[in-house]
Design a protein around this motif. Sequence first.
Motif, mmCIF file in Angstrom:
data_model
loop_
_atom_site.group_PDB
_atom_site.id
_atom_site.type_symbol
_atom_site.label_atom_id
_atom_site.label_comp_id
_atom_site.label_asym_id
_atom_site.label_seq_id
_atom_site.Cartn_x
_atom_site.Cartn_y
_atom_site.Cartn_z
ATOM 1 N N THR A 1 0.826 -1.214 0.000
ATOM 2 C CA THR A 1 0.000 0.000 0.000
ATOM 3 C C THR A 1 0.859 1.263 0.000
ATOM 4 O OG1 THR A 1 -0.184 -0.136 2.423
ATOM 5 C CG2 THR A 1 -1.955 -1.130 1.121
ATOM 6 N N TYR A 2 2.010 1.239 0.653
ATOM 7 C CA TYR A 2 2.891 2.404 0.640
ATOM 8 C C TYR A 2 3.439 2.659 -0.764
ATOM 9 C CZ TYR A 2 6.720 5.583 1.771
ATOM 10 O OH TYR A 2 7.562 6.666 1.798
ATOM 11 N N LEU A 3 3.936 1.601 -1.410
ATOM 12 C CA LEU A 3 4.570 1.772 -2.717
ATOM 13 C C LEU A 3 3.569 2.034 -3.834
ATOM 14 C CD1 LEU A 3 7.451 -0.858 -2.602
ATOM 15 C CD2 LEU A 3 7.611 1.629 -2.419
ATOM 16 N N HIS A 4 2.290 1.864 -3.570
ATOM 17 C CA HIS A 4 1.291 2.268 -4.559
ATOM 18 C C HIS A 4 1.166 3.781 -4.647
ATOM 19 C CE1 HIS A 4 -1.035 -1.807 -4.574
ATOM 20 N NE2 HIS A 4 -0.016 -1.788 -5.424
ATOM 21 N N HIS A 5 1.691 4.480 -3.653
ATOM 22 C CA HIS A 5 1.533 5.939 -3.606
ATOM 23 C C HIS A 5 2.850 6.672 -3.368
ATOM 24 C CE1 HIS A 5 -2.852 5.369 -3.443
ATOM 25 N NE2 HIS A 5 -2.581 4.345 -2.650
ATOM 26 N N HIS A 6 3.945 5.940 -3.286
ATOM 27 C CA HIS A 6 5.241 6.559 -3.028
ATOM 28 C C HIS A 6 6.333 5.802 -3.795
ATOM 29 C CE1 HIS A 6 2.785 7.479 0.536
ATOM 30 N NE2 HIS A 6 3.548 8.539 0.719
ATOM 31 N N GLY A 7 7.519 6.419 -3.811
ATOM 32 C CA GLY A 7 8.700 5.698 -4.262
ATOM 33 C C GLY A 7 8.985 5.758 -5.739
ATOM 34 N N HIS A 8 8.255 6.598 -6.506
ATOM 35 C CA HIS A 8 8.592 6.714 -7.920
ATOM 36 C C HIS A 8 9.833 7.578 -8.085
ATOM 37 C CE1 HIS A 8 8.056 7.761 -12.251
ATOM 38 N NE2 HIS A 8 7.609 6.533 -12.291
ATOM 39 N N PRO B 1 10.174 -9.826 -5.604
ATOM 40 C CA PRO B 1 10.337 -8.373 -5.844
ATOM 41 C C PRO B 1 11.315 -7.687 -4.901
ATOM 42 C CG PRO B 1 8.310 -8.769 -4.634
ATOM 43 C CD PRO B 1 8.881 -10.129 -4.931
ATOM 44 N N PHE B 2 12.563 -8.163 -4.865
ATOM 45 C CA PHE B 2 13.546 -7.556 -3.976
ATOM 46 C C PHE B 2 13.873 -6.121 -4.386
ATOM 47 C CE2 PHE B 2 14.674 -12.161 -3.515
ATOM 48 C CZ PHE B 2 14.344 -12.282 -2.171
ATOM 49 N N HIS B 3 13.682 -5.798 -5.676
ATOM 50 C CA HIS B 3 14.014 -4.444 -6.137
ATOM 51 C C HIS B 3 13.156 -3.385 -5.452
ATOM 52 C CE1 HIS B 3 10.420 -5.302 -8.489
ATOM 53 N NE2 HIS B 3 10.351 -4.031 -8.834
ATOM 54 N N LEU B 4 11.989 -3.780 -4.950
ATOM 55 C CA LEU B 4 11.108 -2.808 -4.304
ATOM 56 C C LEU B 4 11.647 -2.347 -2.948
ATOM 57 C CD1 LEU B 4 7.615 -4.361 -5.125
ATOM 58 C CD2 LEU B 4 8.766 -2.458 -6.257
ATOM 59 N N LEU B 5 12.515 -3.155 -2.354
ATOM 60 C CA LEU B 5 13.064 -2.773 -1.052
ATOM 61 C C LEU B 5 13.939 -1.525 -1.175
ATOM 62 C CD1 LEU B 5 13.990 -6.302 0.370
ATOM 63 C CD2 LEU B 5 11.928 -4.939 0.785
ATOM 64 N N GLY B 6 14.680 -1.425 -2.290
ATOM 65 C CA GLY B 6 15.497 -0.234 -2.510
ATOM 66 C C GLY B 6 14.645 1.003 -2.720
ATOM 67 N N LEU B 7 13.542 0.860 -3.458
ATOM 68 C CA LEU B 7 12.634 1.984 -3.673
ATOM 69 C C LEU B 7 12.008 2.423 -2.359
ATOM 70 C CD1 LEU B 7 10.792 0.784 -6.919
ATOM 71 C CD2 LEU B 7 12.682 2.404 -6.737
ATOM 72 N N ALA C 1 13.292 2.043 0.733
ATOM 73 C CA ALA C 1 14.287 2.698 1.584
ATOM 74 C C ALA C 1 14.580 4.109 1.093
ATOM 75 C CB ALA C 1 15.574 1.866 1.597
ATOM 76 N N ASN C 2 14.664 4.287 -0.216
ATOM 77 C CA ASN C 2 14.948 5.607 -0.776
ATOM 78 C C ASN C 2 13.815 6.585 -0.490
ATOM 79 O OD1 ASN C 2 16.623 7.389 -2.449
ATOM 80 N ND2 ASN C 2 14.941 7.241 -3.924
ATOM 81 N N SER C 3 12.576 6.119 -0.607
ATOM 82 C CA SER C 3 11.433 6.987 -0.336
ATOM 83 C C SER C 3 11.388 7.392 1.127
ATOM 84 C CB SER C 3 10.132 6.271 -0.732
ATOM 85 O OG SER C 3 9.007 7.063 -0.428
ATOM 86 N N MET C 4 11.702 6.476 2.006
ATOM 87 C CA MET C 4 11.675 6.793 3.429
ATOM 88 C C MET C 4 12.704 7.868 3.793
ATOM 89 S SD MET C 4 9.417 5.188 5.254
ATOM 90 C CE MET C 4 8.149 3.971 4.902
ATOM 91 N N LYS C 5 13.722 8.024 2.979
ATOM 92 C CA LYS C 5 14.752 9.009 3.258
ATOM 93 C C LYS C 5 14.379 10.414 2.803
ATOM 94 C CE LYS C 5 18.625 5.742 2.924
ATOM 95 N NZ LYS C 5 19.831 5.361 2.142
ATOM 96 N N LYS C 6 13.426 10.535 1.858
ATOM 97 C CA LYS C 6 13.183 11.855 1.289
ATOM 98 C C LYS C 6 11.724 12.279 1.225
ATOM 99 C CE LYS C 6 13.253 10.162 -3.494
ATOM 100 N NZ LYS C 6 13.912 10.287 -4.819
ATOM 101 N N ASP C 7 10.787 11.375 1.487
ATOM 102 C CA ASP C 7 9.360 11.722 1.411
ATOM 103 C C ASP C 7 8.805 11.879 2.823
ATOM 104 O OD1 ASP C 7 9.556 11.526 -1.317
ATOM 105 O OD2 ASP C 7 8.823 9.475 -1.411
ATOM 106 N N HIS C 8 8.976 13.083 3.402
ATOM 107 C CA HIS C 8 8.637 13.277 4.807
ATOM 108 C C HIS C 8 7.408 14.158 5.019
ATOM 109 C CE1 HIS C 8 13.184 12.465 5.558
ATOM 110 N NE2 HIS C 8 12.478 11.348 5.507
ATOM 111 N N TYR C 9 7.287 15.246 4.300
ATOM 112 C CA TYR C 9 6.145 16.142 4.507
ATOM 113 C C TYR C 9 5.952 16.978 3.251
ATOM 114 C CZ TYR C 9 9.813 19.594 5.456
ATOM 115 O OH TYR C 9 10.911 20.406 5.357
#
Length: 478
Positions: free
Chosen positions: A355-362, A440-446, A448-456
């Motif tokens: 559910t998180y990656l459906h709306h984040h991580g692009h 889908p291990f590639h999604l783990l990198g997406l 982690a990257n989103s968690m670093k920059k998508d804050h507010y």
Amino acid sequence: MYIYVDHMFIAITNHSQPYTHFPFLRTEHPLHQNLIFFNFIIWVSQMATRILTECGLRPLPKQYPNPRTIIPVSSFPNSISLLPSQKFLPNFPVLKVSTPVGVQIADQDEQQVDELKVEDSEFDPGAAPPFTLADIRAAIPKHCWVKDPWRSMSYVLRDVVVVFGLAAVAAYFDNMVVWPLYWFAQGTMFWALFVLGHDCGHGSFSNNAKLNSVVGHLLHSSILVPYHGWRISHRTHHQNHGHVEKDESWHPLSEKIYKSLDMATRILRFTLPFPMLAYPFYLWGRSPGKKGSHFHPDSDLFLPNERKDVITSTICWSAMAALLVGLSFVMGPLQVFKLYGIPYWGFVMWLDLVTYLHHHGHEDKLPWYRGKEWSYLRGGLTTLDRDYGWINNIHHDIGTHVIHHLFPQIPHYNLVEATEAAKPVLGKYYREPKESWPLPFHLLGLLANSMKKDHYVSDEGDVVYYQADPKLTRGSKQ
């Protein structure tokens, strides 16, 4: 290349024959031949000068406003030829030639390619799309909307058989080689059960509301999800997807709310693996900045006429919790924890990840909306499809998410076909998912990257994008 002449057409090739082989020079009168040849030499010298001056690339300005007939070189033999429009006369005029049109065509093609590149670079995902929801709907084949309850029930039967089969195998062997494999597989199957119950909540399982409710309660209660409480909040999510304040699932925090959180809460929300364990806590207390519970009938989530539904689901959830307590006395708490507890948390991680990656991580920042800029269509187009490899079929193609968000009444087994049919209409607003490995291990990198920059997101503006808190990113790019 094309060369225009007032009374004739000349096609220039690599022909090496002398001028006496040229048809227009074959005349019995020497004076005629000399005049024609003299004019031809003048034309060649003029053309050579102009081509050298312009480097052979740019067309010269048009010299003659009168329309002229264009005849392509391909229609003539590989030689220098002349097509007279009238008989040759002694006062044959000087040949007048424009620049080769072939150069103009090449320049136009290059200009069109450059324009396409500019359009690609200037695409704004936050701009209103040039199509409507009706356009997308019209592109989807009619049979994709048909709900087959027998087919839906066959998926339920398949998943339930697999769940009990896995539990039986793990309990039989009961060793530390089998248990980790079981936990991953069973957690994935719990997630698959959730997706089928999710279809019941949308009404895409069947057209029978009672069947949807009964199956939805059985499936969701078995994995400790309050069916109606979740169904209603999930409806709110779909109706307001992409809206900063009104969305319900993984919506962004405004800068004001984010800065009101203490550092411990920020770390828990944006530091893995904690966000992937959030779902049970969300059911009890929702997201920061929002009040209410999925279990309480008087929660802000629900309307007064939905109280009975919420109470029914809470009772069913309580019954499942009581059953687990009873099994702990019969089988022992450790065995129940191994058979049910660990797979349950595996299911929670699947749910939060998907559910998180459906709306984040692009890779490109996607917009969130407020006010007049938000619409159902624009909000839905900010969702993302994801490829899960072998898991796609197991969790019922839930990764095919864009069309599901726009038209949640389409059954899951028709989503892939519906998406393919809609792609030509969606154009650049559809973001093709990266192809997955078997897992889908590639999604783990997406993630982690989103968690670093998508804050507010900013407190102001009707089209906003995620920003990063440098204190959490620790020097990563904002």
